[in-house]
Each structure stands twice: as structure tokens, then as C-alpha cells.
Design a protein around this motif. Structure first.
Motif, PDB file in Angstrom:
ATOM      1  N   GLN A   3     -28.496  18.211  22.182  1.00  0.00           N
ATOM      2  CA  GLN A   3     -29.508  19.265  22.267  1.00  0.00           C
ATOM      3  C   GLN A   3     -30.837  18.648  22.681  1.00  0.00           C
ATOM      4  O   GLN A   3     -31.184  17.542  22.241  1.00  0.00           O
ATOM      5  CB  GLN A   3     -29.656  19.979  20.928  1.00  0.00           C
ATOM      6  N   THR A   5     -34.978  19.511  22.902  1.00  0.00           N
ATOM      7  CA  THR A   5     -36.005  20.412  22.395  1.00  0.00           C
ATOM      8  C   THR A   5     -37.364  19.982  22.918  1.00  0.00           C
ATOM      9  O   THR A   5     -37.843  18.891  22.585  1.00  0.00           O
ATOM     10  CB  THR A   5     -36.017  20.411  20.861  1.00  0.00           C
ATOM     11  N   SER A   7     -41.526  20.380  23.398  1.00  0.00           N
ATOM     12  CA  SER A   7     -42.685  20.798  22.623  1.00  0.00           C
ATOM     13  C   SER A   7     -43.945  20.324  23.329  1.00  0.00           C
ATOM     14  O   SER A   7     -43.872  19.501  24.254  1.00  0.00           O
ATOM     15  CB  SER A   7     -42.631  20.231  21.200  1.00  0.00           C
ATOM     16  N   CYS A  22     -39.963  15.866  24.746  1.00  0.00           N
ATOM     17  CA  CYS A  22     -38.589  16.362  24.699  1.00  0.00           C
ATOM     18  C   CYS A  22     -37.797  15.468  23.763  1.00  0.00           C
ATOM     19  O   CYS A  22     -37.656  14.272  24.031  1.00  0.00           O
ATOM     20  CB  CYS A  22     -37.984  16.359  26.092  1.00  0.00           C
ATOM     21  N   GLY A 117     -33.008  21.738  27.939  1.00  0.00           N
ATOM     22  CA  GLY A 117     -33.714  22.341  26.822  1.00  0.00           C
ATOM     23  C   GLY A 117     -34.074  23.789  27.110  1.00  0.00           C
ATOM     24  O   GLY A 117     -33.770  24.304  28.192  1.00  0.00           O
TER      25      GLY A 117
END
Length: 126
Positions: A3, A5, A7, A22, A117
Motif C-alpha cells: 500500500q 499512502t 501526504s 509517500c 497511492g
């Protein structure tokens, strides 16, 4: 299951700077070539920057060369995109991507990356 993610997105004035991050979970980031892409409304997804597994190799699109810097911290399973001298046209959703292949190649094709992502929005205003 890998995964990604993102931000760090947000709003910034033209000429300003922003850093997006990331985080990769579910595996060791050092196995993956990583890249940043963006997509603005009504436009195709654009590859911006790619980085090799160890960080020694990087590749940039002409549109961001000299303004954006991609880096990674494998100890933290994180990839960064430092964005300077931001322009109105940099406004977009920014995505990170990860892929695995035998040897480093300078690719910004979305077809080469397997994991993506959800994106983080960057808005540049005047």
C-alpha cells in the motif's frame, strides 16, 4: 499487500514550496522503483520524477526538471517530492507509484508501475 499512502499536499502560493511524502507499507520499500505522477482535471496523468531502489538514480520530466527533487529514505519506507518555485499549472492531484523490474531504467510511463497511492491534492494560487 503493498500500500502507498501520500501526504503533505495542500495549498501554496505561486513561487512557494511544498514537500509531499509517500509511505510504503506491506513490504520493504528498497525493493521498489518509485515515482511521482500528477493529474489535473481534464488532463492526462503526467509522470514527474522517478528514483531507483537505492536512490542513486533519478529521472525527471522536462516540466519539473530543476524545480522538483525526488528522494527516498528506505529506512523509513518513504519517498519524497520536494517542489520549489511552484506555478499555477502545478495544481493537480499528486500520486506516488511503485514498480519492480530487474534493472534501473528511466521510465515515467504509468504502465511500468504496479502499485499506486490514492493521491494528495496540491493547489497553487496566485
Amino acid at each position: 499487500q503493498v500500500q502507498l499512502t501520500e501526504s503533505g499536499g495542500g495549498s501554496v502560493q505561486a513561487g512557494g514550496s511544498l514537500r509531499v511524502s509517500c509511505a510504503l507499507s506491506g513490504d520493504t520499500a528498497s525493493r521498489y522503483y518509485m515515482a511521482w505522477f500528477r493529474q489535473a482535471p481534464g488532463k492526462e496523468r503526467e509522470g514527474l520524477a522517478a528514483i531507483s531502489t537505492g536512490g542513486g538514480g533519478t529521472h525527471y520530466a522536462d516540466s519539473v526538471e530543476g524545480r522538483f527533487t525526488i528522494s527516498r529514505d528506505n529506512a523509513k519506507n518513504t519517498v519524497f517530492l520536494e517542489m520549489n518555485s511552484l506555478k499555477l499549472e502545478d495544481t493537480a492531484m499528486y500520486y506516488c507509484a511503485a514498480g519492480v523490474w530487474p534493472r534501473w531504467r528511466q521510465t515515467l510511463s504509468s504502465y511500468d508501475y504496479t502499485y499506486w497511492g490514492q493521491g494528495t491534492q496540491v493547489t497553487v494560487s496566485s
